[in-house]
Structures are given as C-alpha cells and as structure tokens.
Design an enzyme around this catalytic site. Sequence first.
Site, PDB file in Angstrom:
ATOM      1  N   THR A  36       0.832  -1.201   0.000  1.00 32.28           N
ATOM      2  CA  THR A  36       0.000   0.000   0.000  1.00 32.28           C
ATOM      3  C   THR A  36       0.869   1.256   0.000  1.00 32.28           C
ATOM      4  O   THR A  36       1.963   1.236   0.546  1.00 32.28           O
ATOM      5  CB  THR A  36      -0.876  -0.060   1.273  1.00 32.28           C
ATOM      6  OG1 THR A  36      -1.824  -1.105   1.085  1.00 32.28           O
ATOM      7  CG2 THR A  36      -1.598   1.228   1.563  1.00 32.28           C
ATOM      8  N   GLY A  64      -0.497  -2.583   6.227  1.00 33.79           N
ATOM      9  CA  GLY A  64      -0.374  -3.817   6.989  1.00 33.79           C
ATOM     10  C   GLY A  64      -1.617  -4.667   6.851  1.00 33.79           C
ATOM     11  O   GLY A  64      -2.432  -4.443   5.938  1.00 33.79           O
ATOM     12  N   GLY A  67      -4.926  -5.383   7.131  1.00 38.26           N
ATOM     13  CA  GLY A  67      -5.992  -4.409   7.348  1.00 38.26           C
ATOM     14  C   GLY A  67      -7.007  -4.779   8.401  1.00 38.26           C
ATOM     15  O   GLY A  67      -7.527  -3.909   9.104  1.00 38.26           O
TER      16      GLY A  67
HETATM   17  N1  ASP Z   1      -3.614  -2.444   4.554  1.00 39.97           N
HETATM   18  C1  ASP Z   1      -3.940  -2.984   3.250  1.00 39.97           C
HETATM   19  C2  ASP Z   1      -5.204  -3.791   3.368  1.00 39.97           C
HETATM   20  O1  ASP Z   1      -5.351  -4.524   4.320  1.00 39.97           O
HETATM   21  C3  ASP Z   1      -2.840  -3.848   2.687  1.00 39.97           C
HETATM   22  C4  ASP Z   1      -1.469  -3.206   2.603  1.00 39.97           C
HETATM   23  O2  ASP Z   1      -1.098  -2.425   3.465  1.00 39.97           O
HETATM   24  O3  ASP Z   1      -0.754  -3.487   1.614  1.00 39.97           O
HETATM   25  O4  ASP Z   1      -6.007  -3.725   2.481  1.00 39.97           O
END
Ligand code: ASP
Length: 348
Positions: free
Chosen positions: A214, A265, A267
């Site tokens: 992300t 992280g 999510g």
């Molecule tokens: N936080 C994002 C999610 O759970 C994933 C990521 O941080 O890459 O959708």
Amino acid sequence: MKHALIIVFGCLLLAGCTDPTTTSSDHPATASDDAQSYPYALVIHGGAGTITRDAMSAAQESAYRDILTSVLQLGDSLLANGAPSIDVVTQVITIMEDSPLFNAGVGAVMTSEGTHELDASIMTSSDRNAGAVSGVTTIKNPILAARAVLEHSDHVMLSGSGAESFAAEYGIEQVDNDHFTTERRRKSLQRAQEREAATGSIYDTKALDYKYGTVGAVALDRSGEIVAATSTGGMTNKRYGRIGDSPIIGAGTYADQVCGVSCTGWGEYFIRLAIAHEVSAAMRHGNMTLAQAADHVITTDLSSTPGTGGLIALDAQGRIAMPYNTEGMYRGYARPDEIVVQIYKDEE
Ligand code: ASP
C-alpha cells in the site's frame, strides 16, 4: 530547487548500527522526536513487510529508492513553494499508483478471482473532511476519486459501481481492470492459493517474502494544514468484496489538528484497533508525543495481535514517526534541506 538536498541513505553510513542483541521484530522507528518545528514536511510509505537485504537485488533496491526519492523531491519542491498539502499528497500518491512497484493502481494485488478491487482515502485536518472509495475496479487513480468524494460530495465513502459512476461524472480517467495487472501479482496469487489449499488460510502473511505494498502520504504545508492519504489494492486472495483499512477513516488514514497518519499492513487488525485514529487519541488524551503515540500503537497495540504492518505520521510541528513491526518498510520524508529514504530496519 532553491535549496540543497541532503539525501541520507542511512544504510551506507551506518552499516554497523544494527543492535545484534535485538531479537524482536518490533521496530519503534522514529525519524525525529526533537523539540524542533518545521515550516513544512512530507512523509511517505510504500508498504511494510518481510523486506530484507538478503531478499532484495541491487536493481530492485535502487528502483524503490529512486521512486521514493523522486516523489519526495517533488513534494519538497511543491511544499517549499507554498503548495497546499492536499495537492502534494494527491500528486505523490498518483505517481506511486502509476508505478508497478507498489500495491496500488498498476501493480495492485489480485482478488481470489484474479481481478483487482482498489481502495483509497484522504482526510484534511482543519475541517476533518474526508473522502474514500472502496472496491473500485476501473478507476485508474483511486486517490483522485477519493479526493473528488471529499471535495464534491456530501458522503465520506462511495463503493463499487456507485463510486465509479461518481468518478465518471467528475471526468476521472477509467481503464479496463487488466490495466492494473502485473506478472508479479499473478504469481503472488498463485502462491497464496497453493498455501490456502495446504493450510486453509486465505492470506499468505506468514510467507517468508510477504509484503504489504500500500502507498501513503502525509503532508504539512506552510499554512499548517495536515492532509493524510492512502491507496491500495488490498490483500492478495481477498474475496467476497473484502474491504481493508485503507479507505476507512480512523483505521488506515486519519488527520486532525494534532497529527496525520497513513497505515500499511494486515488491514483487518488495523480496522479492529482503529490504528490511525488511535495515534491522535494517544496524543490528545494520553499526553504522548507523536513518536510515543505512533510507537505505542504499533509496538504495543498491533503487536499484541497477529497483525503486522506499520504507519507513517507527522504532527503539527512537522515532526515525523515511521514505526513498523515487520522486517522493513519502504518509507521516507522531506523537510527543508533534508530528504531521507529508508527501507530496512538497520537504517535510522
Ligand atoms: N492495509 C492494506 C489492506 O489490508 C494492505 C497493505 O497495506 O498493503 O487492504
């Protein structure tokens, strides 16, 4: 640029700074916890995860360092010249969405059906206004749609086809879903599904090379406005229209008069703990500094769950925190005469 840039690649200078006695992967990283205040600041991330020197080729590492450095240079120059933080975070995230290196826009991870469903959000501090889109499949740059929701609608979050119709009304570019597809993400989906068949677990977060990708940016401009924004493809092998923390105000993104936060992280845990909002709450009600609050929510709160990841944050004085409880996080910040890019744990 009017002023000299100091590009600090801490790993080169501080090769011996790793504490060999440290065994925990929790990492209370803070870029600064000083008493200084800065006229503007920008902090960015491109995801956290199992990011180690061993697993990274020199070419991969320099590709990440190059793009992180160039968006920070752009943001620095815009902020130095008085640009509003909303424009800066939008531009920075748009560039990162267009890069296949990150799990946002092109290069987004795949759902269990081999498609892409994207989420993004943005929040401004002075009026606590916010906009978000979730589960969108054809918006080239979801952050632009999230900003349009903030600026042009009475709502905070629009989802799916409704968000796409709204974006079309505002002339936001739409593309076919396979515009976002990369070979790397196809392989990740294949690995996750093989693991699911063997273990029954949808997510592959225990895989040795698991990375969240992300993207996020938080800026403080010369007028004192803080804006935080986040964009993602979510988690590999997600299903049933799953939405993560990134488009949820208070979970993946938050901004108010004391700080701005963007997370990356697992999510589900960031939602359950309202991680982004919790940083501000700890500052306002717990009397913590930004560094203390950010470290606390990651290394104490998040680390008390199976959740992994990190966040970037800045406060109204331009102080910065970038804690994570993974092996590394693509991260960096810009302030007057200072641009810092870091990837690994031993760079501070
Ligand atoms: N936080 C994002 C999610 O759970 C994933 C990521 O941080 O890459 O959708």
